[in-house]
Write a protein that holds these residues in place. Structure first.
Motif: not given
Ligand code: AMP
Length: 193
Positions: A59, A62, A89-90, A93, A153-154, A157
């Motif tokens: 990624l 941020d 994606r985080t 974010q 990580t994503t 969300v």
């Protein structure tokens, strides 16, 4: 305004479906991946920085991503709403997006996630590499890294928006029109909710 997040792993069909959704709901499509590729094409400092991460399937930080996204939104204030594709994606974010929308008395209407299994993704991306020219699609180990980043990580969300009852998942395997029908059904339902 209608503010949609089109969610799902790389290769789940977000870009393809966003094109159809833009037409149906008259929204501005913002893909952070496309924005980065355009910066790379223009050889900007931001593009050069992003490329070093994208080439590995990692990624982009941020701060860089959020700054670029905000700029794009601010440049296009007079729209009916947005389809965010590949963003957030985080969790930072997502929090930045929520705060930005809230500053304009707006919020995310719905997060719609496309569910596609890993082996189908690898097959699709290797196939897409033949025409996309994307080096991050052409190498199986980079694809698998992108899938790990998505899971580690994503994926959370979706949980962030689930807490607000905004997350909906549809089966992303099938014909383009078939998957579009599934998406439109959940979006239409969330619009009347
Ligand atoms: P995509 O076109 O959405 O598959 O994105 C391609 C690549 O761009 C990703 O593998 C990341 O390196 C980078 N990227 C796109 N969107 C983001 C984001 N929201 N946050 C961080 N990196 C991103």
């Amino acid at each position: 305004m209608i503010n949609l997040i089109l969610f799902g792993p790389p290769g789940s069909g977000k870009g393809t479906q966003a094109t159809n959704l833009v037409e149906k709901y008259n929204l501005l499509h913002i893909s952070t991946g496309d924005l980065f590729r355009s910066e790379i094409g223009n050889k900007t400092p931001l593009g050069l920085e992003a490329k070093s991460y994208m080439d590995k399937g990692a990624l982009v930080p941020d701060e860089v991503t959020i700054g670029m996204l905000k700029k794009k939104v601010q440049e296009n204030p007079d729209v009916k709403g947005y389809i965010f594709d590949g963003f957030p994606r985080t969790i930072p974010q997502a929090e930045a997006l929520d705060a930005m929308l809230m500053a304009n008395s707006q919020e995310i209407t719905s997060l719609v996630a496309l569910d596609v299994d890993d082996e189908e993704i690898v097959k699709r991306l290797l196939n897409r590499a033949k025409t996309s020219g994307r080096s991050d699609d052409a190498d199986e180990s980079i694809i698998r890294n992108r899938l790990s980043v998505y899971k580690e990580t994503t994926a959370i969300v979706a949980g962030h928006y689930e807490k607000k009852d905004k997350t909906h998942t549809v089966n992303g395997v099938g014909g383009i029109d078939e998957v579009f029908g599934r998406l439109a059904e959940v979006i239409d339902r969330s619009l009347v909710a």
